[in-house]
Design a protein around this motif. Sequence first.
Motif, PDB file in Angstrom:
ATOM      1  N   TRP A 139       0.785  -1.071   0.063  1.00 16.36           N
ATOM      2  CA  TRP A 139       0.081  -0.048  -0.061  1.00 16.36           C
ATOM      3  C   TRP A 139       0.875   1.341  -0.128  1.00 16.36           C
ATOM      4  CZ3 TRP A 139      -3.723  -1.523   4.333  1.00 16.36           C
ATOM      5  CH2 TRP A 139      -4.817  -2.252   3.995  1.00 16.36           C
ATOM      6  N   SER A 140       0.475   2.220  -0.916  1.00 16.92           N
ATOM      7  CA  SER A 140       1.073   3.476  -0.776  1.00 16.92           C
ATOM      8  C   SER A 140       0.343   4.224   0.392  1.00 16.92           C
ATOM      9  CB  SER A 140       0.869   4.371  -1.990  1.00 16.92           C
ATOM     10  OG  SER A 140      -0.622   4.547  -2.283  1.00 16.92           O
ATOM     11  N   THR A 141       0.824   5.420   1.046  1.00 13.47           N
ATOM     12  CA  THR A 141       0.273   6.212   2.015  1.00 13.47           C
ATOM     13  C   THR A 141      -1.061   6.635   1.268  1.00 13.47           C
ATOM     14  OG1 THR A 141       1.325   8.292   1.124  1.00 13.47           O
ATOM     15  CG2 THR A 141       2.510   7.079   2.917  1.00 13.47           C
ATOM     16  N   THR A 142      -1.377   6.890   0.127  1.00  7.34           N
ATOM     17  CA  THR A 142      -2.813   7.391  -0.337  1.00  7.34           C
ATOM     18  C   THR A 142      -3.556   6.008  -0.554  1.00  7.34           C
ATOM     19  OG1 THR A 142      -1.686   8.993  -1.605  1.00  7.34           O
ATOM     20  CG2 THR A 142      -3.822   8.524  -1.990  1.00  7.34           C
ATOM     21  N   ASN A 143      -3.181   5.058  -0.861  1.00  3.74           N
ATOM     22  CA  ASN A 143      -4.215   3.869  -0.632  1.00  3.74           C
ATOM     23  C   ASN A 143      -4.330   3.331   0.631  1.00  3.74           C
ATOM     24  OD1 ASN A 143      -3.835   4.021  -3.442  1.00  3.74           O
ATOM     25  ND2 ASN A 143      -2.230   2.514  -3.606  1.00  3.74           N
ATOM     26  N   ALA A 144      -3.576   3.588   1.385  1.00  4.28           N
ATOM     27  CA  ALA A 144      -3.782   3.235   2.882  1.00  4.28           C
ATOM     28  C   ALA A 144      -4.891   4.172   3.621  1.00  4.28           C
ATOM     29  CB  ALA A 144      -2.582   3.070   3.837  1.00  4.28           C
ATOM     30  N   TYR A 145      -4.762   5.349   3.158  1.00  4.30           N
ATOM     31  CA  TYR A 145      -5.765   6.403   3.654  1.00  4.30           C
ATOM     32  C   TYR A 145      -7.036   6.354   3.035  1.00  4.30           C
ATOM     33  CZ  TYR A 145      -7.633  10.954   4.320  1.00  4.30           C
ATOM     34  OH  TYR A 145      -8.552  12.101   4.827  1.00  4.30           O
ATOM     35  N   ILE A 146      -7.233   6.176   1.853  1.00  8.06           N
ATOM     36  CA  ILE A 146      -8.474   5.639   1.242  1.00  8.06           C
ATOM     37  C   ILE A 146      -9.125   4.510   1.625  1.00  8.06           C
ATOM     38  CG2 ILE A 146      -9.552   5.106  -0.866  1.00  8.06           C
ATOM     39  CD1 ILE A 146      -7.705   7.018  -2.516  1.00  8.06           C
ATOM     40  N   PHE A 147      -8.111   3.408   1.827  1.00 12.37           N
ATOM     41  CA  PHE A 147      -8.728   2.195   2.338  1.00 12.37           C
ATOM     42  C   PHE A 147      -9.535   2.088   3.917  1.00 12.37           C
ATOM     43  CE2 PHE A 147      -8.311  -1.803   4.799  1.00 12.37           C
ATOM     44  CZ  PHE A 147      -9.172  -2.768   3.995  1.00 12.37           C
ATOM     45  N   LYS A 148      -8.535   2.988   4.829  1.00 11.15           N
ATOM     46  CA  LYS A 148      -8.968   3.093   6.053  1.00 11.15           C
ATOM     47  C   LYS A 148     -10.223   3.943   6.179  1.00 11.15           C
ATOM     48  CE  LYS A 148      -8.386   6.786   8.183  1.00 11.15           C
ATOM     49  NZ  LYS A 148      -8.010   8.106   8.989  1.00 11.15           N
ATOM     50  N   ASN A 149     -10.500   4.967   5.385  1.00 14.61           N
ATOM     51  CA  ASN A 149     -11.581   5.826   5.160  1.00 14.61           C
ATOM     52  C   ASN A 149     -12.817   4.825   4.888  1.00 14.61           C
ATOM     53  OD1 ASN A 149     -11.603   8.770   5.947  1.00 14.61           O
ATOM     54  ND2 ASN A 149      -9.674   8.233   5.065  1.00 14.61           N
ATOM     55  N   ALA A 150     -12.571   3.907   3.714  1.00 11.20           N
ATOM     56  CA  ALA A 150     -13.634   3.024   3.207  1.00 11.20           C
ATOM     57  C   ALA A 150     -14.078   2.203   4.176  1.00 11.20           C
ATOM     58  CB  ALA A 150     -13.115   2.442   1.915  1.00 11.20           C
ATOM     59  N   LEU A 151     -13.116   1.679   5.057  1.00 16.15           N
ATOM     60  CA  LEU A 151     -13.238   0.675   6.031  1.00 16.15           C
ATOM     61  C   LEU A 151     -14.202   1.117   7.229  1.00 16.15           C
ATOM     62  CD1 LEU A 151     -12.680  -2.563   6.589  1.00 16.15           C
ATOM     63  CD2 LEU A 151     -10.830  -1.470   7.962  1.00 16.15           C
ATOM     64  N   LEU A 161     -17.709   9.358  -0.321  1.00 15.49           N
ATOM     65  CA  LEU A 161     -16.406   9.019   0.271  1.00 15.49           C
ATOM     66  C   LEU A 161     -15.448  10.363  -0.236  1.00 15.49           C
ATOM     67  CD1 LEU A 161     -14.876   7.160   2.231  1.00 15.49           C
ATOM     68  CD2 LEU A 161     -14.079   6.020   0.247  1.00 15.49           C
ATOM     69  N   ALA A 162     -15.708  10.418  -1.549  1.00 11.40           N
ATOM     70  CA  ALA A 162     -14.592  11.376  -2.038  1.00 11.40           C
ATOM     71  C   ALA A 162     -14.830  12.818  -1.649  1.00 11.40           C
ATOM     72  CB  ALA A 162     -14.959  11.589  -3.657  1.00 11.40           C
ATOM     73  N   ASP A 163     -16.366  13.245  -1.400  1.00 12.79           N
ATOM     74  CA  ASP A 163     -16.609  14.550  -0.542  1.00 12.79           C
ATOM     75  C   ASP A 163     -16.102  14.419   0.805  1.00 12.79           C
ATOM     76  OD1 ASP A 163     -17.915  15.257  -2.896  1.00 12.79           O
ATOM     77  OD2 ASP A 163     -19.921  14.594  -2.192  1.00 12.79           O
ATOM     78  N   LYS A 164     -16.043  13.509   1.510  1.00 14.13           N
ATOM     79  CA  LYS A 164     -15.736  13.253   2.846  1.00 14.13           C
ATOM     80  C   LYS A 164     -14.023  13.634   2.786  1.00 14.13           C
ATOM     81  CE  LYS A 164     -15.116  10.148   6.813  1.00 14.13           C
ATOM     82  NZ  LYS A 164     -15.014  11.269   7.690  1.00 14.13           N
ATOM     83  N   ILE A 165     -13.307  13.069   2.182  1.00 13.05           N
ATOM     84  CA  ILE A 165     -11.845  13.083   2.236  1.00 13.05           C
ATOM     85  C   ILE A 165     -11.271  14.267   1.077  1.00 13.05           C
ATOM     86  CG2 ILE A 165     -11.766  11.129   3.297  1.00 13.05           C
ATOM     87  CD1 ILE A 165     -10.351   9.804   0.908  1.00 13.05           C
ATOM     88  N   LYS A 166     -12.184  14.697   0.473  1.00 15.83           N
ATOM     89  CA  LYS A 166     -11.770  16.034  -0.371  1.00 15.83           C
ATOM     90  C   LYS A 166     -10.938  15.391  -1.495  1.00 15.83           C
ATOM     91  CE  LYS A 166     -12.551  19.615   2.628  1.00 15.83           C
ATOM     92  NZ  LYS A 166     -13.396  18.823   3.683  1.00 15.83           N
ATOM     93  N   LYS A 167     -11.452  14.240  -2.281  1.00  8.41           N
ATOM     94  CA  LYS A 167     -10.779  13.678  -3.395  1.00  8.41           C
ATOM     95  C   LYS A 167     -11.586  13.706  -4.441  1.00  8.41           C
ATOM     96  CE  LYS A 167      -6.729  11.444  -1.110  1.00  8.41           C
ATOM     97  NZ  LYS A 167      -5.742  12.371  -1.780  1.00  8.41           N
ATOM     98  N   SER A 168     -11.235  13.480  -5.763  1.00 11.24           N
ATOM     99  CA  SER A 168     -12.017  13.242  -6.827  1.00 11.24           C
ATOM    100  C   SER A 168     -12.602  11.705  -6.791  1.00 11.24           C
ATOM    101  CB  SER A 168     -11.625  13.476  -8.112  1.00 11.24           C
ATOM    102  OG  SER A 168     -10.478  12.436  -8.480  1.00 11.24           O
TER     103      SER A 168
END
Length: 199
Positions: A139-151, A161-168
Amino acid sequence: MTAILSGDIINSRQVDASIWMKTLKKALHTFGKSPKVWEVYRGDSFQLEVDAPSALAAALLIKSEIKQHKELDVRIAIGLGTKTFSSTKITESNGTAFENSGDCFNALKSNLELKSPWPKLDHDLNIAISLALLTMDSWSTTNAYIFKNALHNPEMSQQELADKIKKSQSNISAGLKRSGYAELSRLLHHFRQQVTERC
């Protein structure tokens, strides 16, 4: 039936403890209060108690938190069993869950393994976990961050999820795919189902 997770931080001395300790304690605090439910000891080691069916999800949450620091990773041994003595400090409690966790940790061959009262279950789940680690350990730092938020937010759509963590939304979609979220979700469901049937 309970689960004891015993772990330590890989490469902890290469990163200032003030950075990763805050992350580790935040992750552990998700499950209850220290020192009865969790404790950090010997600098970079920790122990956590969770209900048995949730053990793998807890391990993945901790890993996804720690992997947000580029140089770091975590080793975790999951022990399933009984808790026959309960202290005010988890590190002073006892039972087969603690023994299985300790034995598993001392024999770790990868960054995440399981020991339970059921050898066949251990064999089957540890094969699945070892395959999952091929993705999780990378996992990259970004992928770990996205996974954590999805979990944390399984009910959210990719757009929410995109709106919550301010990503597209496209970044979320790509990150979930790279992190193996769909496959790991199936593994978590399988783990919960198999352990629940035996508890």
